[in-house]
Design a protein around this motif. Structure first.
Motif, mmCIF file in Angstrom:
data_model
loop_
_atom_site.group_PDB
_atom_site.id
_atom_site.type_symbol
_atom_site.label_atom_id
_atom_site.label_comp_id
_atom_site.label_asym_id
_atom_site.label_seq_id
_atom_site.Cartn_x
_atom_site.Cartn_y
_atom_site.Cartn_z
ATOM 1 N N PRO A 342 56.449 48.774 35.346
ATOM 2 C CA PRO A 342 55.222 48.111 35.281
ATOM 3 C C PRO A 342 54.551 48.360 33.932
ATOM 4 N N LEU A 343 54.155 47.516 32.898
ATOM 5 C CA LEU A 343 53.585 47.636 31.792
ATOM 6 C C LEU A 343 51.936 47.893 32.176
ATOM 7 N N TYR A 344 51.329 47.398 33.297
ATOM 8 C CA TYR A 344 49.984 47.621 33.451
ATOM 9 C C TYR A 344 50.096 48.523 34.777
ATOM 10 N N ASN A 345 49.371 49.455 34.980
ATOM 11 C CA ASN A 345 49.286 49.995 36.172
ATOM 12 C C ASN A 345 48.288 49.168 37.223
ATOM 13 N N TRP A 346 48.097 49.545 38.481
ATOM 14 C CA TRP A 346 47.129 48.854 39.356
ATOM 15 C C TRP A 346 45.635 48.869 38.831
ATOM 16 N N ASP A 347 45.259 49.867 38.351
ATOM 17 C CA ASP A 347 43.664 49.815 37.872
ATOM 18 C C ASP A 347 43.718 48.788 37.048
ATOM 19 N N GLU A 348 44.596 48.713 35.919
ATOM 20 C CA GLU A 348 44.507 47.897 34.798
ATOM 21 C C GLU A 348 44.749 46.260 35.387
ATOM 22 N N CYS A 349 45.614 46.240 36.417
ATOM 23 C CA CYS A 349 45.789 44.867 36.629
ATOM 24 C C CYS A 349 44.563 44.259 37.641
ATOM 25 N N ARG A 350 43.851 45.175 38.443
ATOM 26 C CA ARG A 350 42.729 44.886 39.104
ATOM 27 C C ARG A 350 41.663 44.465 38.104
ATOM 28 N N ASP A 351 41.499 45.281 37.239
ATOM 29 C CA ASP A 351 40.334 45.082 36.187
ATOM 30 C C ASP A 351 40.499 44.032 35.479
ATOM 31 N N ARG A 352 41.613 43.546 35.040
ATOM 32 C CA ARG A 352 41.708 42.478 34.216
ATOM 33 C C ARG A 352 41.475 41.252 35.029
ATOM 34 N N THR A 353 41.985 41.131 36.294
ATOM 35 C CA THR A 353 41.808 40.141 37.229
ATOM 36 C C THR A 353 40.373 39.670 37.794
ATOM 37 N N GLN A 354 39.498 41.028 37.869
ATOM 38 C CA GLN A 354 38.436 40.958 38.112
ATOM 39 C C GLN A 354 37.516 40.370 37.349
ATOM 40 N N ARG A 355 37.664 40.742 35.912
ATOM 41 C CA ARG A 355 36.920 40.315 34.773
ATOM 42 C C ARG A 355 37.081 38.546 34.894
ATOM 43 N N TRP A 356 37.989 38.156 35.277
ATOM 44 C CA TRP A 356 38.321 36.751 35.248
ATOM 45 C C TRP A 356 37.726 36.307 36.237
ATOM 46 N N VAL A 357 37.770 36.651 37.588
ATOM 47 C CA VAL A 357 37.100 36.374 38.822
ATOM 48 C C VAL A 357 35.595 36.194 38.501
ATOM 49 N N ASP A 358 35.265 37.420 37.805
ATOM 50 C CA ASP A 358 33.535 37.376 37.713
ATOM 51 C C ASP A 358 33.022 36.154 36.960
ATOM 52 N N THR A 359 33.894 35.289 36.135
ATOM 53 C CA THR A 359 33.520 34.320 35.857
ATOM 54 C C THR A 359 33.404 33.153 36.273
ATOM 55 N N PHE A 360 33.496 33.261 37.687
ATOM 56 C CA PHE A 360 33.713 31.963 38.711
ATOM 57 C C PHE A 360 32.027 32.021 39.046
ATOM 58 N N PRO A 361 31.345 30.647 39.193
ATOM 59 C CA PRO A 361 29.888 30.300 38.910
ATOM 60 C C PRO A 361 29.422 30.878 40.431
ATOM 61 N N VAL A 362 28.622 31.571 40.352
ATOM 62 C CA VAL A 362 27.929 32.145 41.728
ATOM 63 C C VAL A 362 26.967 31.069 42.197
ATOM 64 N N ASP A 363 26.444 29.937 41.408
ATOM 65 C CA ASP A 363 25.427 29.050 41.888
ATOM 66 C C ASP A 363 26.195 28.038 42.784
ATOM 67 N N CYS A 364 27.525 28.173 42.723
ATOM 68 C CA CYS A 364 28.246 27.185 43.758
ATOM 69 C C CYS A 364 28.056 27.699 45.100
ATOM 70 N N ILE A 365 28.163 28.842 45.307
ATOM 71 C CA ILE A 365 28.010 29.455 46.573
ATOM 72 C C ILE A 365 26.583 29.512 47.189
ATOM 73 N N LYS A 366 25.466 29.711 46.308
ATOM 74 C CA LYS A 366 24.112 29.494 46.527
ATOM 75 C C LYS A 366 23.960 28.158 47.216
ATOM 76 N N ASP A 367 24.321 26.996 46.480
ATOM 77 C CA ASP A 367 24.122 25.632 46.811
ATOM 78 C C ASP A 367 24.749 25.138 48.089
#
Length: 372
Positions: A342-367
């Motif tokens: 693997p070019l990216y270890n699990w910590d890197e894979c998790r962090d890269r994916t998490q940064r993208w998921v963190d861009t999902f709108p929280v307001d949608c959940i609240k509404d």
């Protein structure tokens, strides 16, 4: 045979180049391959901004075209050194007619093979899928399996059927004589469930939870294990395979390889929820038997409504079988044949994916919670 060091212009032709895997592949090629002069991204739905990633040494070209149109594939692939064929239509929800899936995944692959023959392109790497093997709808587990593991392959959905046919065509094309007298060398990679930035299924899982007011219904046995693989590592395996196919073609030619990294073995539900935990979704667990009845009801309702309405929920008997059946693989063969790690270890894979998921709108959940 012309080696990489002897060829003046090394051009990679990537079908599905603007898609989820194609974008990750572009990044890895730009970062890790210093012999390439041009990367051509061929896709039906293009993103011209990807051309801005051209460097002083590598030109990125985006070309719009349909993989089912042979003349387009032949024209755009002229002069290519390597073809990486990632273009595919994925559907396990009956949203796309079987004839369309067959046209893209099978006829499109035939077009790519014939374009290689017509244009004298010696090296073809195909993006297959673990689903050419399973899981099957009978729920037979496949645990830490490899390319030689015996399994009861049983295809019912058009997607795995088409991928199996396409992979067979690619492997059988190995050794075909090309125009000009050279020989075609092919190999096929079988990723497990791919995840990472821009992964549409993870976004769909999020949106489904939003529509239910922040409620996540779970029922897959907690003991279920799936192998998930980060898109960047899938891209890296393609790069290594393409490189080795040029330098040591007879070692890889006609071979298939499972593609996995060191991401943790978890059920699809548990794996997705570790990234979506920040949204504080409420989780409710229901018996698997009830989920099975719901899946059967969805299949029946889809059949009844088909003449007047397209009813294609995420849950059906096939998707439930896939979600509730343990299916994990090993990539030892790829490591032996072309030194894949693997070019990216699990910590890197998790962090890269998490940064993208963190861009999902929280307001949608609240509404959604307020409405419910």
């Amino acid at each position: 045979m012309i080696t990489m060091s002897e060829q003046k212009d090394i051009i990679y032709f990537v079908t599905g180049g603007c898609g989820f895997l194609g974008r990750h592949l572009l990044q890895v090629l730009l970062e890790k391959e210093d012999t390439i002069t041009e990367i051509r991204l061929f896709d039906k739905h293009i993103d011209l901004s990807l051309q801005d990633q051209s460097t002083e040494r590598i030109k990125v070209v985006v070309v719009q075209g349909d993989i089912t149109d042979y003349s387009s594939v032949v024209e755009v692939s002229q002069g290519a050194t390597v073809v990486i064929h990632t273009a595919s239509l994925v559907d396990v929800w009956h949203r796309v007619p079987e004839s369309v899936i067959e046209a893209v995944n099978v006829k499109g692959t035939v077009n790519v093979i014939n374009a290689c023959i017509e244009n004298g392109i010696q090296h073809l790497v195909y993006t297959s899928s673990m689903e050419v093997i399973g899981p099957n709808v009978k729920g037979d587990p496949f645990v830490r399996g490899d390319e030689d593991t015996v399994y009861n392959v049983c295809h019912e959905m058009p997607y795995p059927k088409s991928k199996s046919k396409a992979e067979k065509l690619v492997i059988e094309a190995n050794g075909t004589k090309l125009k000009g007298g050279a020989c075609l060398y092919t190999c096929s990679l079988r990723p497990t469930g791919i995840y990472g930035e821009q992964h549409q299924l993870m976004k769909d899982f999020y949106m489904m939870s939003v529509r239910t007011g922040g409620l996540v219904i779970r029922g897959v046995p907690q003991s279920t294990e799936h192998g998930r693989v980060y898109a960047g590592n899938v891209a890296w395996m393609h790069v290594l395979a393409a490189r080795a196919l040029q330098e040591h073609p007879r070692k890889l030619a006609g071979e298939v390889y499972f593609c996995y990294d060191d991401s943790p073995y978890k059920s699809y539900e548990d794996f997705n929820m570790q990234f979506l935990s920040a949204f504080n979704f409420r989780q409710i667990r229901i018996p698997l038997l009830l989920l099975w009845f719901l899946a059967c009801f969805n299949d029946l309702l889809r059949w009844v409504l088909k003449p007047v309405h397209s009813y294609t929920p995420l849950l059906n008997r096939y998707t439930l079988a896939v979600a509730s059946t343990s299916f994990t693989v090993r990539s030892d063969k790829a490591q032996r044949h072309f030194q894949y790690q693997p070019l990216y270890n699990w910590d890197e894979c998790r962090d890269r994916t998490q940064r993208w998921v963190d861009t999902f709108p929280v307001d949608c959940i609240k509404d959604a919670v307020k409405k419910n």
